[in-house]
Design an enzyme around this catalytic site. Sequence first.
Site, PDB file in Angstrom:
ATOM      1  CB  ALA A 123     -19.401  -9.924 -18.275  1.00 58.23           C
ATOM      2  N   GLY A 129     -21.642  -9.499 -13.622  1.00 56.12           N
ATOM      3  CA  GLY A 129     -21.947  -7.996 -13.890  1.00 56.12           C
ATOM      4  C   GLY A 129     -23.381  -7.606 -13.779  1.00 56.12           C
ATOM      5  CD  GLU A 189     -19.211  -7.446 -10.892  1.00 56.01           C
ATOM      6  OE1 GLU A 189     -19.173  -7.536 -12.183  1.00 56.01           O
ATOM      7  OE2 GLU A 189     -17.997  -7.142 -10.256  1.00 56.01           O
ATOM      8  CD  GLU A 203     -18.698 -12.435 -11.147  1.00 56.17           C
ATOM      9  OE1 GLU A 203     -19.007 -13.063 -10.293  1.00 56.17           O
ATOM     10  OE2 GLU A 203     -18.918 -11.393 -11.540  1.00 56.17           O
TER      11      GLU A 203
HETATM   12  C1  3H9 Z   1     -18.912 -11.771 -15.119  1.00 50.78           C
HETATM   13  O1  3H9 Z   1     -19.856 -11.116 -15.321  1.00 50.78           O
HETATM   14  C2  3H9 Z   1     -17.910 -10.807 -14.946  1.00 50.78           C
HETATM   15  C3  3H9 Z   1     -18.089  -9.496 -14.312  1.00 50.78           C
HETATM   16  O2  3H9 Z   1     -17.484  -9.574 -12.732  1.00 50.78           O
HETATM   17  C4  3H9 Z   1     -17.668  -8.462 -15.072  1.00 50.78           C
HETATM   18  C5  3H9 Z   1     -16.191  -8.274 -15.251  1.00 50.78           C
HETATM   19  C6  3H9 Z   1     -15.729  -7.115 -16.013  1.00 50.78           C
HETATM   20  N1  3H9 Z   1     -22.578 -14.546 -21.448  1.00 50.78           N
HETATM   21  O3  3H9 Z   1     -27.374 -21.593 -19.496  1.00 50.78           O
HETATM   22  P1  3H9 Z   1     -28.511 -21.446 -20.363  1.00 50.78           P
HETATM   23  C7  3H9 Z   1     -25.938 -18.051 -22.991  1.00 50.78           C
HETATM   24  S1  3H9 Z   1     -18.811 -13.319 -15.948  1.00 50.78           S
HETATM   25  C8  3H9 Z   1     -22.789 -14.945 -22.794  1.00 50.78           C
HETATM   26  O4  3H9 Z   1     -28.777 -22.451 -21.421  1.00 50.78           O
HETATM   27  P2  3H9 Z   1     -30.748 -21.373 -18.453  1.00 50.78           P
HETATM   28  C9  3H9 Z   1     -25.754 -19.656 -22.956  1.00 50.78           C
HETATM   29  O5  3H9 Z   1     -24.435 -20.098 -23.450  1.00 50.78           O
HETATM   30  C10 3H9 Z   1     -20.531 -13.879 -15.921  1.00 50.78           C
HETATM   31  N2  3H9 Z   1     -23.926 -15.887 -23.106  1.00 50.78           N
HETATM   32  O6  3H9 Z   1     -30.104 -21.093 -19.746  1.00 50.78           O
HETATM   33  C11 3H9 Z   1     -27.009 -20.147 -23.883  1.00 50.78           C
HETATM   34  O7  3H9 Z   1     -26.664 -20.073 -24.933  1.00 50.78           O
HETATM   35  P3  3H9 Z   1     -27.103 -21.089 -26.262  1.00 50.78           P
HETATM   36  C12 3H9 Z   1     -21.178 -14.133 -14.552  1.00 50.78           C
HETATM   37  C13 3H9 Z   1     -24.556 -16.441 -21.900  1.00 50.78           C
HETATM   38  O8  3H9 Z   1     -32.025 -20.571 -18.233  1.00 50.78           O
HETATM   39  C14 3H9 Z   1     -27.970 -19.056 -23.508  1.00 50.78           C
HETATM   40  O9  3H9 Z   1     -27.475 -18.010 -22.943  1.00 50.78           O
HETATM   41  N3  3H9 Z   1     -22.416 -14.633 -14.946  1.00 50.78           N
HETATM   42  C15 3H9 Z   1     -24.169 -16.009 -20.568  1.00 50.78           C
HETATM   43  O10 3H9 Z   1     -30.347 -22.787 -18.302  1.00 50.78           O
HETATM   44  C16 3H9 Z   1     -29.051 -19.750 -22.436  1.00 50.78           C
HETATM   45  O11 3H9 Z   1     -28.164 -20.082 -21.231  1.00 50.78           O
HETATM   46  C17 3H9 Z   1     -22.486 -16.028 -15.027  1.00 50.78           C
HETATM   47  O12 3H9 Z   1     -21.632 -16.750 -14.942  1.00 50.78           O
HETATM   48  C18 3H9 Z   1     -23.339 -14.991 -20.524  1.00 50.78           C
HETATM   49  N4  3H9 Z   1     -23.273 -14.484 -19.340  1.00 50.78           N
HETATM   50  O13 3H9 Z   1     -29.580 -20.695 -17.384  1.00 50.78           O
HETATM   51  C19 3H9 Z   1     -23.988 -16.712 -15.584  1.00 50.78           C
HETATM   52  N5  3H9 Z   1     -25.227 -16.681 -19.853  1.00 50.78           N
HETATM   53  O14 3H9 Z   1     -28.678 -21.083 -26.330  1.00 50.78           O
HETATM   54  C20 3H9 Z   1     -23.821 -17.702 -16.671  1.00 50.78           C
HETATM   55  C21 3H9 Z   1     -25.907 -17.556 -20.765  1.00 50.78           C
HETATM   56  O15 3H9 Z   1     -26.274 -20.636 -27.511  1.00 50.78           O
HETATM   57  N6  3H9 Z   1     -25.200 -18.102 -16.909  1.00 50.78           N
HETATM   58  N7  3H9 Z   1     -25.446 -17.430 -21.901  1.00 50.78           N
HETATM   59  O16 3H9 Z   1     -26.475 -22.289 -25.740  1.00 50.78           O
HETATM   60  C22 3H9 Z   1     -25.742 -18.896 -16.307  1.00 50.78           C
HETATM   61  O17 3H9 Z   1     -25.433 -19.364 -15.201  1.00 50.78           O
HETATM   62  C23 3H9 Z   1     -27.037 -19.374 -16.809  1.00 50.78           C
HETATM   63  O18 3H9 Z   1     -27.035 -19.053 -18.262  1.00 50.78           O
HETATM   64  C24 3H9 Z   1     -28.518 -18.912 -16.428  1.00 50.78           C
HETATM   65  C25 3H9 Z   1     -29.576 -19.212 -17.331  1.00 50.78           C
HETATM   66  C26 3H9 Z   1     -28.780 -19.267 -14.966  1.00 50.78           C
HETATM   67  C27 3H9 Z   1     -28.141 -17.282 -16.334  1.00 50.78           C
END
Ligand code: 3H9
Length: 708
Positions: free
Chosen positions: A63, A107, A110, A130
């Site tokens: 999400a 998500g 999911e 999450e």
């Molecule tokens: C969820 O899904 C809840 C569900 O159950 C639904 C409920 C209804 N959203 O980390 P990076 C941005 S909760 C918004 O540097 P990497 C990040 O801020 C979510 N933005 O890259 C950054 O922005 P900026 C569950 C996001 O290659 C840019 O993308 N998912 C999101 O080192 C690059 O990110 C997670 O918790 C997001 N979801 O790592 C996953 N994700 O360039 C969270 C990233 O402006 N994300 N951004 O600073 C991660 O773990 C890592 O970003 C990922 C990539 C491994 C994907």
Amino acid sequence: MNGLVSYTKDGDLGILTINNPPVNALSPGVPEGILAAVETAKTDDAVRAIILIGGGRTFIAGADIKEFGKITSGEKKRDIGLHPILEAIEDCPKPILCAIHGTAFGGGLETAMACHYRVAVASAQVGQPEVKLGLIPGAGGTQRLPRLAGVAKAAEMCAGGEPISAADALQHGVVDKIVEGDLLQGAIAFARELIARAGPPRRTRDLNAKLADTAASLVGLAKVREVVNKRARGLLAPTKAIDAIEAAVKLPFSDGLRREAELFKECLFSDQSKSLIHVFFGERAVAKIPGIAKETTLMSIKRAAVIGAGTMGGGITMAYVNAGIPVLLKEIGQEALDRGLETIKKNYAATVKRGRMTQAQMDQCFGRITPTLSYDGIRDADIVVEAVFEEMALKKKTFAELDKVTRPDTILASNTSTLDIDEIASTTSRPQQVIGHHFFSPANVMRLLEIVRGKKSSQQVIATSMALARTLGKVGVLVGNCRGFVGNRMFHPYQREAQFLLEEGATVEQIDGALVDIGMAMGPLAVGDLAGLDVGWRIRKEYAHLTPKGERQPLVADRICEMGRYGQKTGAGWYRYEPGNRTPVPDPEVGKLIEDLAGKAGIKRRKITPQEVVDRTIYSLVNEGAKILEEGIALRAVDIDIIYINGYGFPPYRGGPMWYADTVGVKKVHERVLEFENQHGELWKPAGLLKQLAETGKKFADLDAAKE
Ligand code: 3H9
């Protein structure tokens, strides 16, 4: 469909591609785009199966985390709105196949599980992270994952938050096939097999085989719950995730979804989740340095040299070689060099023993170290990290030498934890190449790297340092030059208050206990024992001339050091330690010493509550942090938070000291600081910024938002 989701066709296949860089988060428009494309494919008679795939570097990373803040602040009324889309996918009469590369997280997974089938490339990862945001899966993850992977695996994934590999996902039934070569082609081939089979779509919600034995499922779940309870230390979400999975075991799918939604909402509106989301974005925000362009050309760091093979030098060397960068490790005497290498070897051997590294990996890392007693070969180093004794004269001598023996373009970094980086730089002919790289012990483990900008440090050196931190697996935070920089400067009043509280009536265990109870990794006194009390003692002597006359000074710390009690390394400090055991044991001798010294100084001892311990210590961090912000030593309040979480064991679910103050209410914190000023005097004078925020009803986070 809407720019975020495109719809194309390959013969009898409809192909939906998500294009929301960088990570295809389910931002507003993406779920709607998917829904519209599914509807189009559904009603197109020529389409017999549908493929959902991510464009760019990944499938869906979850999400859009930014949306959660809008919901909890009331800016956005509705929830994230995924359920109807996932229902439409699952209900679709034509088979929908999901093709995964990069990460299918939260998500994203999911969505994938609502599809009827899943294929993935071998390098893909899937997970429900999450809990790391203080949440639980909120779009059916806790109900669909147990149906695919079984209860125990699902509970482990949802409560632990760690991703699993494609191979693991295949083994546990989360994906159906690993595709070799091109993902889309592999998915197309699989989809055509599905068409040929002509079976009905396989809906995850109807797969109840892995839940059939309720009693066995509940036993498995209880085991995971036990582990989670031990590990969670105050965290709410992991146990809520288990509760939601329990609902999957006990309730029909639709009721389970409802229960999940209730639990998700509880988590979403909790302070813990807000704090952890603040930390998620904070860790990324600290990399953005105003005034330094993203395109700044970085220097290439292929080889390093580390000066000093003591505890810090050894740990720094390990951090570099672990990242694949060879290190020339220099000491002045053979004995010290051998001792340093022996310690590194022992640390690696322990890692191998714990199964976190293979013997071959250890040999490879160790093989990247070249021990030396001379400067021969140092001209090959792109960076030199000085980690000699914390003494200005020695640091200056070392930098003057390094200036002569290294290439003019080599970065000269000092691991000083308190000293003036400009004074150190002044002994070189290239202050623009000099910078502080303050690692935290053990340097191969701790994630924080304080990068101390000197007056003349060049933009390129700063940008290279920030990128290097990432290469080393660290969170680099840029700070200004002052005594102790950000972390140690704040730690000083924090430690000081802990000691004043001892004199006023608390015991060593009460102080550490109160802080551990609010989630600190360790109490301040146990930390002192771990780090070595002699370090602070030496620094106090070095700076004695700067202490204002008449200022209240802790009575016990110096006396303890004079007694040879330096902490764990001497078997006694604030606590005592059994040989070979790091568990602190309360020592009545220390209690008696404190009482004696306090008595002699005329301090009236009284009962101290845990709340007073927390307020005195944590608000001393906040007040100093506010001064640091005022002076521009930290760029943003969140930078301070990230420093304290990654370097000082501050609980991430409280968001760091400045966020904690925001959560309590800056006005309330300010009032308490004023009370302490009344009781304890000048040392508690509120920072101007704290006062200003309290008076204007603002938060530290508002200051950061204004800088974005
Ligand atoms: C969820 O899904 C809840 C569900 O159950 C639904 C409920 C209804 N959203 O980390 P990076 C941005 S909760 C918004 O540097 P990497 C990040 O801020 C979510 N933005 O890259 C950054 O922005 P900026 C569950 C996001 O290659 C840019 O993308 N998912 C999101 O080192 C690059 O990110 C997670 O918790 C997001 N979801 O790592 C996953 N994700 O360039 C969270 C990233 O402006 N994300 N951004 O600073 C991660 O773990 C890592 O970003 C990922 C990539 C491994 C994907």
